[in-house]
Scaffold this motif. Structure first.
Motif, PDB file in Angstrom:
ATOM      1  N   MET A  64       6.528  67.117  -6.533  1.00 16.91           N
ATOM      2  CA  MET A  64       7.190  67.450  -7.799  1.00 16.91           C
ATOM      3  C   MET A  64       8.009  68.730  -7.692  1.00 16.91           C
ATOM      4  SD  MET A  64       4.587  66.315 -10.841  1.00 16.91           S
ATOM      5  CE  MET A  64       3.225  67.309 -10.321  1.00 16.91           C
ATOM      6  N   PHE A  65       7.448  69.744  -7.050  1.00 22.42           N
ATOM      7  CA  PHE A  65       8.204  70.981  -6.896  1.00 22.42           C
ATOM      8  C   PHE A  65       9.398  70.793  -5.966  1.00 22.42           C
ATOM      9  CE2 PHE A  65       4.435  72.958  -8.765  1.00 22.42           C
ATOM     10  CZ  PHE A  65       5.020  73.884  -9.610  1.00 22.42           C
ATOM     11  N   ALA A  66       9.234  69.980  -4.927  1.00 24.75           N
ATOM     12  CA  ALA A  66      10.362  69.687  -4.032  1.00 24.75           C
ATOM     13  C   ALA A  66      11.462  68.941  -4.791  1.00 24.75           C
ATOM     14  CB  ALA A  66       9.886  68.873  -2.831  1.00 24.75           C
ATOM     15  N   ASP A  67      11.072  67.986  -5.626  1.00 26.52           N
ATOM     16  CA  ASP A  67      12.053  67.253  -6.436  1.00 26.52           C
ATOM     17  C   ASP A  67      12.808  68.194  -7.367  1.00 26.52           C
ATOM     18  OD1 ASP A  67      11.153  64.883  -5.287  1.00 26.52           O
ATOM     19  OD2 ASP A  67      10.008  64.246  -7.053  1.00 26.52           O
ATOM     20  N   SER A  68      12.073  69.090  -8.016  1.00 27.96           N
ATOM     21  CA  SER A  68      12.701  70.036  -8.943  1.00 27.96           C
ATOM     22  C   SER A  68      13.672  70.952  -8.214  1.00 27.96           C
ATOM     23  CB  SER A  68      11.636  70.868  -9.663  1.00 27.96           C
ATOM     24  OG  SER A  68      10.913  70.072 -10.555  1.00 27.96           O
ATOM     25  N   ALA A  69      13.276  71.432  -7.043  1.00 25.84           N
ATOM     26  CA  ALA A  69      14.159  72.298  -6.258  1.00 25.84           C
ATOM     27  C   ALA A  69      15.428  71.548  -5.856  1.00 25.84           C
ATOM     28  CB  ALA A  69      13.425  72.820  -5.025  1.00 25.84           C
ATOM     29  N   GLN A  70      15.282  70.283  -5.516  1.00 27.60           N
ATOM     30  CA  GLN A  70      16.442  69.473  -5.136  1.00 27.60           C
ATOM     31  C   GLN A  70      17.404  69.307  -6.309  1.00 27.60           C
ATOM     32  OE1 GLN A  70      17.276  68.419  -2.093  1.00 27.60           O
ATOM     33  NE2 GLN A  70      19.149  67.582  -2.944  1.00 27.60           N
ATOM     34  N   ASN A  91      19.905  75.088 -17.739  1.00 25.80           N
ATOM     35  CA  ASN A  91      19.416  73.827 -17.181  1.00 25.80           C
ATOM     36  C   ASN A  91      17.953  73.605 -17.570  1.00 25.80           C
ATOM     37  OD1 ASN A  91      17.937  72.450 -14.678  1.00 25.80           O
ATOM     38  ND2 ASN A  91      19.997  71.627 -14.840  1.00 25.80           N
ATOM     39  N   TYR A  92      17.147  74.644 -17.419  1.00 26.53           N
ATOM     40  CA  TYR A  92      15.715  74.508 -17.699  1.00 26.53           C
ATOM     41  C   TYR A  92      15.459  74.233 -19.180  1.00 26.53           C
ATOM     42  CZ  TYR A  92      10.787  75.014 -16.770  1.00 26.53           C
ATOM     43  OH  TYR A  92       9.445  74.760 -16.616  1.00 26.53           O
ATOM     44  N   LEU A  93      16.139  74.980 -20.031  1.00 28.32           N
ATOM     45  CA  LEU A  93      15.898  74.885 -21.470  1.00 28.32           C
ATOM     46  C   LEU A  93      16.876  73.925 -22.150  1.00 28.32           C
ATOM     47  CD1 LEU A  93      15.121  78.636 -22.157  1.00 28.32           C
ATOM     48  CD2 LEU A  93      13.497  76.726 -22.154  1.00 28.32           C
ATOM     49  N   SER A  94      17.230  72.877 -21.455  1.00 23.22           N
ATOM     50  CA  SER A  94      18.164  71.897 -22.000  1.00 23.22           C
ATOM     51  C   SER A  94      17.428  70.743 -22.677  1.00 23.22           C
ATOM     52  CB  SER A  94      19.048  71.334 -20.881  1.00 23.22           C
ATOM     53  OG  SER A  94      18.283  70.530 -19.998  1.00 23.22           O
ATOM     54  N   ASP A  95      18.146  70.084 -23.571  1.00 22.64           N
ATOM     55  CA  ASP A  95      17.598  68.888 -24.221  1.00 22.64           C
ATOM     56  C   ASP A  95      17.388  67.776 -23.199  1.00 22.64           C
ATOM     57  OD1 ASP A  95      16.771  67.378 -26.543  1.00 22.64           O
ATOM     58  OD2 ASP A  95      18.634  66.253 -26.291  1.00 22.64           O
ATOM     59  N   ILE A  96      18.247  67.729 -22.180  1.00 20.45           N
ATOM     60  CA  ILE A  96      18.100  66.709 -21.133  1.00 20.45           C
ATOM     61  C   ILE A  96      16.772  66.891 -20.409  1.00 20.45           C
ATOM     62  CG2 ILE A  96      19.027  65.919 -18.911  1.00 20.45           C
ATOM     63  CD1 ILE A  96      21.837  66.580 -20.054  1.00 20.45           C
ATOM     64  N   GLY A 102       9.220  62.922 -17.168  1.00 22.13           N
ATOM     65  CA  GLY A 102       8.830  62.225 -15.945  1.00 22.13           C
ATOM     66  C   GLY A 102       9.631  62.642 -14.729  1.00 22.13           C
ATOM     67  N   GLU A 103      10.690  63.404 -14.937  1.00 24.06           N
ATOM     68  CA  GLU A 103      11.535  63.838 -13.833  1.00 24.06           C
ATOM     69  C   GLU A 103      11.722  65.347 -13.786  1.00 24.06           C
ATOM     70  OE1 GLU A 103      15.211  61.660 -13.807  1.00 24.06           O
ATOM     71  OE2 GLU A 103      14.194  59.819 -14.413  1.00 24.06           O
ATOM     72  N   GLY A 104      11.166  66.059 -14.732  1.00 19.42           N
ATOM     73  CA  GLY A 104      11.422  67.488 -14.850  1.00 19.42           C
ATOM     74  C   GLY A 104      10.464  68.375 -14.082  1.00 19.42           C
ATOM     75  N   CYS A 105      10.566  69.647 -14.385  1.00 18.70           N
ATOM     76  CA  CYS A 105       9.728  70.661 -13.748  1.00 18.70           C
ATOM     77  C   CYS A 105       8.253  70.388 -14.040  1.00 18.70           C
ATOM     78  CB  CYS A 105      10.111  72.043 -14.281  1.00 18.70           C
ATOM     79  SG  CYS A 105       9.071  73.374 -13.657  1.00 18.70           S
ATOM     80  N   PHE A 125      -0.290  75.007  -6.506  1.00 19.68           N
ATOM     81  CA  PHE A 125       0.501  75.117  -7.736  1.00 19.68           C
ATOM     82  C   PHE A 125       0.983  76.556  -7.929  1.00 19.68           C
ATOM     83  CE2 PHE A 125       0.964  75.530 -12.363  1.00 19.68           C
ATOM     84  CZ  PHE A 125       1.706  74.407 -12.668  1.00 19.68           C
ATOM     85  N   SER A 126       0.095  77.515  -7.688  1.00 22.40           N
ATOM     86  CA  SER A 126       0.447  78.918  -7.849  1.00 22.40           C
ATOM     87  C   SER A 126       1.537  79.351  -6.868  1.00 22.40           C
ATOM     88  CB  SER A 126      -0.806  79.780  -7.673  1.00 22.40           C
ATOM     89  OG  SER A 126      -0.513  81.128  -7.925  1.00 22.40           O
ATOM     90  N   ARG A 127       1.437  78.906  -5.629  1.00 20.63           N
ATOM     91  CA  ARG A 127       2.469  79.244  -4.634  1.00 20.63           C
ATOM     92  C   ARG A 127       3.817  78.664  -5.041  1.00 20.63           C
ATOM     93  NH1 ARG A 127      -1.182  77.591  -0.522  1.00 20.63           N
ATOM     94  NH2 ARG A 127       0.259  75.918  -0.001  1.00 20.63           N
ATOM     95  N   ARG A 128       3.820  77.451  -5.527  1.00 19.59           N
ATOM     96  CA  ARG A 128       5.079  76.829  -5.934  1.00 19.59           C
ATOM     97  C   ARG A 128       5.639  77.480  -7.198  1.00 19.59           C
ATOM     98  NH1 ARG A 128       4.840  76.257  -1.498  1.00 19.59           N
ATOM     99  NH2 ARG A 128       4.459  74.346  -0.353  1.00 19.59           N
ATOM    100  N   ARG A 129       4.765  77.893  -8.105  1.00 16.13           N
ATOM    101  CA  ARG A 129       5.211  78.630  -9.301  1.00 16.13           C
ATOM    102  C   ARG A 129       5.888  79.926  -8.884  1.00 16.13           C
ATOM    103  NH1 ARG A 129       3.123  82.836 -11.027  1.00 16.13           N
ATOM    104  NH2 ARG A 129       1.076  82.418 -10.127  1.00 16.13           N
ATOM    105  N   GLU A 130       5.319  80.589  -7.890  1.00 20.35           N
ATOM    106  CA  GLU A 130       5.909  81.832  -7.394  1.00 20.35           C
ATOM    107  C   GLU A 130       7.312  81.590  -6.832  1.00 20.35           C
ATOM    108  OE1 GLU A 130       5.248  85.108  -7.487  1.00 20.35           O
ATOM    109  OE2 GLU A 130       3.689  84.513  -8.910  1.00 20.35           O
TER     110      GLU A 130
END
Length: 195
Positions: A64-70, A91-96, A102-105, A125-130
């Motif tokens: 999930m984090f890899a998808d979000s980064a992509q 981008n993050y705070l968008s209505d989209i 199912g596809e977001g952060c 999870f913590s490492r990816r949040r960082e």
């Protein structure tokens, strides 16, 4: 590009489906039997790809984090730090983003569940949040903010909370208001707009 083996493609199908389920419904919604049925495979086939359900959850968090980064790779390449930061926030705070859990952060989808998961999943999870936080801190540092890491952590917390609240709103106008207020707030604190 290297062609994936049948086993690797099957594993990826399982990960993609599990990531969608986890983002939309949380980690408790991933039952091995129902997940494999959704993918069109047998329950027993799961263990050819993952040692346990816990191993699946960790692999899905990573995915999930890899998808979000992509998804934001082009934004991260923007040279101007103010423009890059504004694009990351917008981008993050968008209505989209709100409309596509199912596809977001994974942060707003899973943050409340992490305390109940094994230490390995929480650590990952913590490492990816960082890493997400660092993407916000970098342009803040480039803009001369002496407290860039602290401010980035605070901005990320607000954005994750705003997204979680907006997604929980039954009224679309209220959800959009939450996102708009947060966009304005974090941009002000980041020095991108005047108060």
């Amino acid at each position: 590009m290297e062609k994936l083996s049948h086993k690797a493609r099957t594993r990826q199908r399982i990960l993609d489906e599990a990531a969608k389920v986890m983002r939309e419904c949380g980690t408790e919604s991933i039952g091995v039997a129902s997940l494999m049925k959704r993918v069109g495979l047998t329950h027993g086939g799961f263990y050819a790809h993952f040692a346990s359900r816990e191993a699946l959850v960790e692999a899905v968090i990573e995915q999930m984090f890899a998808d979000s980064a992509q998804r934001i790779a082009a934004i991260v390449q923007v040279e101007d730090p103010a423009q890059r930061l504004a694009l990351l926030i917008d981008n993050y705070l968008s209505d989209i983003h709100r409309a596509m859990p199912g596809e977001g952060c994974p942060l707003p989808a899973l943050a409340s569940e992490m305390a109940h998961l094994p230490i390995e999943a929480r650590t990952l999870f913590s490492r990816r949040r960082e890493a997400v936080c660092q993407r916000l801190a970098e342009p803040l540092q480039q803009l001369g903010n002496a407290q860039a890491d602290t401010l980035a952590a605070s901005i990320l917390a607000e954005m994750v909370g705003a997204m979680a609240l907006a997604r929980a709103c039954p009224d679309e106008a209220d959800a959009n208001d939450i996102l708009a207020a947060s966009r304005q707030s974090v941009k002000q604190r980041a020095g991108l707009v005047l108060a």
